[in-house]
Write a protein that holds these residues in place. Structure first.
Motif, PDB file in Angstrom:
ATOM      1  N   GLN A 164      -3.442 -30.210 -67.595  1.00  0.00           N
ATOM      2  CA  GLN A 164      -2.862 -31.076 -66.568  1.00  0.00           C
ATOM      3  C   GLN A 164      -3.777 -31.258 -65.368  1.00  0.00           C
ATOM      4  O   GLN A 164      -3.781 -32.326 -64.744  1.00  0.00           O
ATOM      5  N   THR A 165      -4.544 -30.234 -65.028  1.00  0.00           N
ATOM      6  CA  THR A 165      -5.323 -30.277 -63.785  1.00  0.00           C
ATOM      7  C   THR A 165      -6.832 -30.263 -64.003  1.00  0.00           C
ATOM      8  O   THR A 165      -7.584 -30.601 -63.091  1.00  0.00           O
ATOM      9  N   GLY A 166      -7.276 -29.847 -65.183  1.00  0.00           N
ATOM     10  CA  GLY A 166      -8.710 -29.726 -65.421  1.00  0.00           C
ATOM     11  C   GLY A 166      -9.339 -28.527 -64.754  1.00  0.00           C
ATOM     12  O   GLY A 166     -10.568 -28.414 -64.688  1.00  0.00           O
ATOM     13  N   CYS A 167      -8.518 -27.615 -64.251  1.00  0.00           N
ATOM     14  CA  CYS A 167      -9.015 -26.433 -63.539  1.00  0.00           C
ATOM     15  C   CYS A 167      -9.076 -25.245 -64.496  1.00  0.00           C
ATOM     16  O   CYS A 167      -8.061 -24.879 -65.089  1.00  0.00           O
ATOM     17  N   LYS A 168     -10.264 -24.667 -64.642  1.00  0.00           N
ATOM     18  CA  LYS A 168     -10.418 -23.492 -65.503  1.00  0.00           C
ATOM     19  C   LYS A 168     -10.176 -22.236 -64.679  1.00  0.00           C
ATOM     20  O   LYS A 168     -10.832 -22.016 -63.658  1.00  0.00           O
ATOM     21  N   PRO A 169      -9.238 -21.388 -65.072  1.00  0.00           N
ATOM     22  CA  PRO A 169      -8.878 -20.234 -64.253  1.00  0.00           C
ATOM     23  C   PRO A 169      -9.923 -19.119 -64.308  1.00  0.00           C
ATOM     24  O   PRO A 169     -10.629 -18.955 -65.310  1.00  0.00           O
ATOM     25  N   GLN A 170     -10.005 -18.385 -63.215  1.00  0.00           N
ATOM     26  CA  GLN A 170     -10.820 -17.182 -63.138  1.00  0.00           C
ATOM     27  C   GLN A 170      -9.874 -15.984 -63.216  1.00  0.00           C
ATOM     28  O   GLN A 170      -8.955 -15.866 -62.410  1.00  0.00           O
ATOM     29  N   LEU A 171     -10.117 -15.100 -64.169  1.00  0.00           N
ATOM     30  CA  LEU A 171      -9.150 -14.047 -64.472  1.00  0.00           C
ATOM     31  C   LEU A 171      -9.725 -12.662 -64.225  1.00  0.00           C
ATOM     32  O   LEU A 171     -10.896 -12.400 -64.526  1.00  0.00           O
ATOM     33  N   GLU A 205       1.791 -26.682 -60.044  1.00  0.00           N
ATOM     34  CA  GLU A 205       2.239 -27.782 -59.193  1.00  0.00           C
ATOM     35  C   GLU A 205       1.343 -27.930 -57.966  1.00  0.00           C
ATOM     36  O   GLU A 205       1.030 -29.051 -57.542  1.00  0.00           O
ATOM     37  N   ALA A 206       0.926 -26.813 -57.390  1.00  0.00           N
ATOM     38  CA  ALA A 206       0.040 -26.867 -56.219  1.00  0.00           C
ATOM     39  C   ALA A 206      -1.325 -27.441 -56.596  1.00  0.00           C
ATOM     40  O   ALA A 206      -1.921 -28.209 -55.832  1.00  0.00           O
ATOM     41  N   ASP A 219      -6.888 -31.330 -53.732  1.00  0.00           N
ATOM     42  CA  ASP A 219      -8.155 -32.014 -54.007  1.00  0.00           C
ATOM     43  C   ASP A 219      -9.176 -31.060 -54.616  1.00  0.00           C
ATOM     44  O   ASP A 219      -9.831 -31.372 -55.605  1.00  0.00           O
ATOM     45  N   GLU A 220      -9.338 -29.888 -53.990  1.00  0.00           N
ATOM     46  CA  GLU A 220     -10.226 -28.859 -54.535  1.00  0.00           C
ATOM     47  C   GLU A 220      -9.387 -27.882 -55.348  1.00  0.00           C
ATOM     48  O   GLU A 220      -8.501 -27.225 -54.809  1.00  0.00           O
ATOM     49  N   LYS A 221      -9.678 -27.805 -56.627  1.00  0.00           N
ATOM     50  CA  LYS A 221      -8.823 -27.042 -57.526  1.00  0.00           C
ATOM     51  C   LYS A 221      -9.489 -25.718 -57.912  1.00  0.00           C
ATOM     52  O   LYS A 221     -10.536 -25.709 -58.560  1.00  0.00           O
ATOM     53  N   HIS A 222      -8.874 -24.624 -57.497  1.00  0.00           N
ATOM     54  CA  HIS A 222      -9.321 -23.281 -57.871  1.00  0.00           C
ATOM     55  C   HIS A 222      -8.091 -22.449 -58.237  1.00  0.00           C
ATOM     56  O   HIS A 222      -7.074 -22.489 -57.543  1.00  0.00           O
ATOM     57  N   LEU A 223      -8.198 -21.721 -59.322  1.00  0.00           N
ATOM     58  CA  LEU A 223      -7.100 -20.863 -59.750  1.00  0.00           C
ATOM     59  C   LEU A 223      -7.653 -19.481 -60.089  1.00  0.00           C
ATOM     60  O   LEU A 223      -8.366 -19.305 -61.071  1.00  0.00           O
ATOM     61  N   ASP A 224      -7.371 -18.517 -59.216  1.00  0.00           N
ATOM     62  CA  ASP A 224      -7.807 -17.137 -59.418  1.00  0.00           C
ATOM     63  C   ASP A 224      -6.582 -16.271 -59.705  1.00  0.00           C
ATOM     64  O   ASP A 224      -5.627 -16.271 -58.929  1.00  0.00           O
ATOM     65  N   ILE A 225      -6.629 -15.537 -60.796  1.00  0.00           N
ATOM     66  CA  ILE A 225      -5.511 -14.687 -61.196  1.00  0.00           C
ATOM     67  C   ILE A 225      -5.987 -13.247 -61.305  1.00  0.00           C
ATOM     68  O   ILE A 225      -6.924 -12.954 -62.048  1.00  0.00           O
ATOM     69  N   CYS A 226      -5.341 -12.391 -60.547  1.00  0.00           N
ATOM     70  CA  CYS A 226      -5.637 -10.958 -60.601  1.00  0.00           C
ATOM     71  C   CYS A 226      -4.344 -10.234 -60.944  1.00  0.00           C
ATOM     72  O   CYS A 226      -3.366 -10.308 -60.204  1.00  0.00           O
ATOM     73  N   LEU A 227      -4.351  -9.536 -62.056  1.00  0.00           N
ATOM     74  CA  LEU A 227      -3.136  -8.865 -62.534  1.00  0.00           C
ATOM     75  C   LEU A 227      -3.478  -7.412 -62.846  1.00  0.00           C
ATOM     76  O   LEU A 227      -4.332  -7.119 -63.674  1.00  0.00           O
TER      77      LEU A 227
END
Length: 266
Positions: free
Chosen positions: A216-223, A251-252, A257-265
């Motif tokens: 949906q967003t084209g953003c590759k997550p950093q895990l 949704e965010a 405009d600048e798409k970043h997705l960082d996930i720390c679990l």
């Protein structure tokens, strides 16, 4: 339960009338008009019901939305208004009682319909949750099957891979050997597999949700994932918590405009 609810509603109405009457006398302005007294006691009863609802007496899914509250308020005010007109205008006691009973039946019927709508809404939510959970586990099953197939292919051609790498090393072509090893690792990668922790519940949720978000967003997550194989909370709670967090993040990202997705679990 319905009988108890009916008795409780009547008791709440009586208590509301008494409270309004006592309060009006305490402040030195007793309510003398019957219509005003009914209106005030009705509003007070409604506020008590909303307070009980907010205190989680009812289930969370059955909570009354804002539009539903306004509809109930309008129904209540209209009923009080109609009851006042009926009692003031009709001279026949029998017809007055019949009219008031009809108004009560209209209210009860409306509440019953609203209750059925809420039950239907709960069933739809439950079915949607089950469907999404099935999709997540199906996605994880596809990933596992693809991973096993890649492993079988690698084992079948392992001798040829090792011979070629050994040949590169003997000739001193270390870069070619490193590049070939990297290509083998890429062959082992599985499309749609973002995490592989061994925790089936977490892997299923993350792999399913992250693939949807990236599409949906084209953003590759950093895990950064560091968790045990066994979950310390129930899979249902884990599904709700992680699912809501990832949905909010998706949704965010769509609005950013600048798409970043960082996930720390951890």
């Amino acid at each position: 339960m319905k009988i108890l609810a009916t008795v409780g509603a009547f008791a709440l109405g009586l208590i509301s009338e008494d409270v309004v009457w006592i309060f009006s006398n305490l402040i030195g302005k007793p309510i003398e008009e019957e219509a005003m007294g009914c209106l005030c006691s009705g509003i007070f009863a409604l506020l008590l019901l909303l307070l009980l609802e907010r205190l989680k007496v009812f289930t969370k899914r059955a909570s009354i939305p804002a539009s539903g509250c306004w509809n109930l308020i309008l129904l209540f005010l209209g009923s009080v208004f109609l009851a006042e007109i009926v009692t003031e205008r009709m001279e026949s006691y029998e017809w007055t009682m019949i009219s008031l009973e009809l108004i009560c039946m209209i209210n009860l019927g409306t509440y019953h319909i609203y209750h059925k709508v809420v039950e239907n809404y709960e069933e739809r939510i439950e079915k949607a949750e089950i469907l999404q959970e099935n999709r997540m586990y199906l996605k994880q099953l596809e990933i596992l099957q693809q991973s096993r197939q890649n492993t079988r292919i690698l084992r079948h051609d392992l001798k040829n891979h090792l011979q070629l790498i050994s040949s590169y090393l003997e000739k001193g072509e270390y870069e070619k050997a490193a590049d070939y090893i990297e290509s083998i690792e890429e062959l082992q990668s599985v499309k749609g597999e973002y995490v592989k922790t061994g925790n089936v519940a977490v892997d299923s949720i993350l792999n399913y949700k992250l693939e949807v978000i990236e599409k949906q967003t084209g953003c590759k997550p950093q895990l950064q994932i560091d968790i045990p194989c066994e979950s310390m909370i129930s899979e249902a709670d884990l599904n709700i918590a992680l699912g809501n967090l990832l949905d909010n993040a998706g949704e965010a990202l769509q609005k950013s405009d600048e798409k970043h997705l960082d996930i720390c679990l951890k």
